[in-house]
Design a protein around this motif. Structure first.
Motif, PDB file in Angstrom:
ATOM      1  N   CYS A   7      49.406  44.822  44.665  1.00 18.78           N
ATOM      2  CA  CYS A   7      50.675  44.107  44.825  1.00 18.78           C
ATOM      3  C   CYS A   7      51.137  43.611  43.458  1.00 18.78           C
ATOM      4  O   CYS A   7      50.358  43.521  42.511  1.00 18.78           O
ATOM      5  CB  CYS A   7      50.466  42.933  45.774  1.00 18.78           C
ATOM      6  N   CYS A   9      51.691  40.709  42.693  1.00 14.69           N
ATOM      7  CA  CYS A   9      50.993  39.454  42.399  1.00 14.69           C
ATOM      8  C   CYS A   9      49.610  39.719  41.806  1.00 14.69           C
ATOM      9  O   CYS A   9      48.949  38.803  41.349  1.00 14.69           O
ATOM     10  CB  CYS A   9      50.873  38.602  43.661  1.00 14.69           C
ATOM     11  N   ARG A  11      47.015  41.137  43.485  1.00 14.24           N
ATOM     12  CA  ARG A  11      45.991  41.341  44.506  1.00 14.24           C
ATOM     13  C   ARG A  11      45.906  42.812  44.902  1.00 14.24           C
ATOM     14  O   ARG A  11      46.931  43.474  45.000  1.00 14.24           O
ATOM     15  CB  ARG A  11      46.307  40.522  45.755  1.00 14.24           C
ATOM     16  N   CYS A  24      51.550  41.510  51.827  1.00 17.99           N
ATOM     17  CA  CYS A  24      50.443  40.945  51.056  1.00 17.99           C
ATOM     18  C   CYS A  24      50.277  39.477  51.448  1.00 17.99           C
ATOM     19  O   CYS A  24      51.200  38.864  51.992  1.00 17.99           O
ATOM     20  CB  CYS A  24      50.765  41.080  49.570  1.00 17.99           C
ATOM     21  N   CYS A  26      50.435  37.084  49.557  1.00 20.50           N
ATOM     22  CA  CYS A  26      51.378  36.272  48.774  1.00 20.50           C
ATOM     23  C   CYS A  26      52.738  36.194  49.444  1.00 20.50           C
ATOM     24  O   CYS A  26      53.603  35.446  49.025  1.00 20.50           O
ATOM     25  CB  CYS A  26      51.524  36.839  47.364  1.00 20.50           C
TER      26      CYS A  26
HETATM   27 ZN   LIG Z   1      50.917  39.954  46.648  1.00 16.69          ZN
END
Ligand SMILES: [Zn+2]
Length: 71
Positions: A7, A9, A11, A24, A26
């Motif tokens: 992702c 972010c 992850r 995700c 997030c």
């Molecule tokens: Zn994410």
């Protein structure tokens, strides 16, 4: 088959092959087809194993330490 990707972010997440969207933790909703696939896995177990390794590479092995071990 399960696809493993990252992702925005940072992850690592996995989704079953053929799934259009994957959200995700997030909160971001990822379009699986547009993601750069890092790995493929035969099943959920190996997919989560790959993700664990990817997270350790990025954040170090302490990242997945549970809260009770932080005390
Ligand atoms: Zn994410």
């Amino acid at each position: 088959m399960y696809l493993v990707f990252r992702c925005n972010c940072g992850r690592a997440v996995y989704s079953k092959e053929g799934v259009i969207r994957k959200s995700c933790v997030c909160g971001e909703v990822l379009k699986v087809k547009e993601m750069k696939i890092l790995h493929k896995a035969e099943n959920v177990l190996s997919a989560s194993e790959i993700i664990r390794k990817l997270q350790e590479e990025k954040y170090g092995s302490g990242y997945l330490t549970t809260a009770d071990k932080l005390r």
